[in-house]
Design an enzyme around this catalytic site. Structure first.
Site, short mmCIF file in Angstrom:
data_model
loop_
_atom_site.label_atom_id
_atom_site.label_comp_id
_atom_site.label_asym_id
_atom_site.label_seq_id
_atom_site.Cartn_x
_atom_site.Cartn_y
_atom_site.Cartn_z
N GLY A 42 -12.47 10.42 -48.26
CA GLY A 42 -13.59 9.48 -48.41
C GLY A 42 -15.02 10.16 -48.30
O GLY A 42 -15.71 9.77 -47.79
N ASP A 46 -17.77 3.70 -51.11
CA ASP A 46 -18.85 2.70 -51.97
C ASP A 46 -17.79 1.13 -52.21
O ASP A 46 -16.44 1.40 -52.15
CB ASP A 46 -18.82 3.43 -53.03
CG ASP A 46 -20.12 2.61 -53.67
OD1 ASP A 46 -20.40 1.64 -53.51
OD2 ASP A 46 -20.80 3.25 -54.66
#
Length: 128
Positions: A42, A46
């Site tokens: 990660g 988003d």
């Protein structure tokens, strides 16, 4: 699982050669988990998918990259939307990696972390 959080960047905490940035756009397939490496999950969180963005970021930081072996162990499932995505949420990537670490089985790990909604399934689960 024990986790530590810090506001510091992974770039400041670990040697560059120890960091592997996981991105679905990498040409390198993650074949095994190396306990001497630090895996970035990660690196970009988003709501929308930006192709190649995580790969570009990793390259700008001179980091190794890898992707989960979804294409190597799974097949595209027929679906009405013709939707297939190798982009996973952080918790899904964590589930895949932790299951693989425990079982040393990519099929078991991918079954644990890749939901059928991504459009990929293990070959033994394809409807005939």
């Amino acid at each position: 699982f024990k986790m530590d959080t810090t506001p510091e960047s992974y770039l400041d905490l670990f040697p560059l050669e120890a960091i592997v940035y996981l991105t679905p756009d990498s040409e390198n397939v993650l074949e095994d988990i190396d306990p001497d490496k630090v895996y970035v999950l990660g690196g970009l969180v988003d709501e929308s998918i930006h192709k190649q963005l995580t790969l570009r970021r990793a390259r700008e930081q001179c980091l190794q990259t890898a992707r989960l072996p979804i294409r190597e162990y799974m097949v595209k499932a027929p679906n009405s939307r013709n939707y297939h995505s190798e982009t996973l949420a952080i918790n899904q990537v964590f589930d895949v990696l932790s299951t693989y670490y425990e079982t040393r089985s990519w099929p078991a790990a991918l079954r644990a972390g890749v939901s059928s909604g991504k459009g990929y399934v293990l070959p033994d689960t394809v409807e005939q």
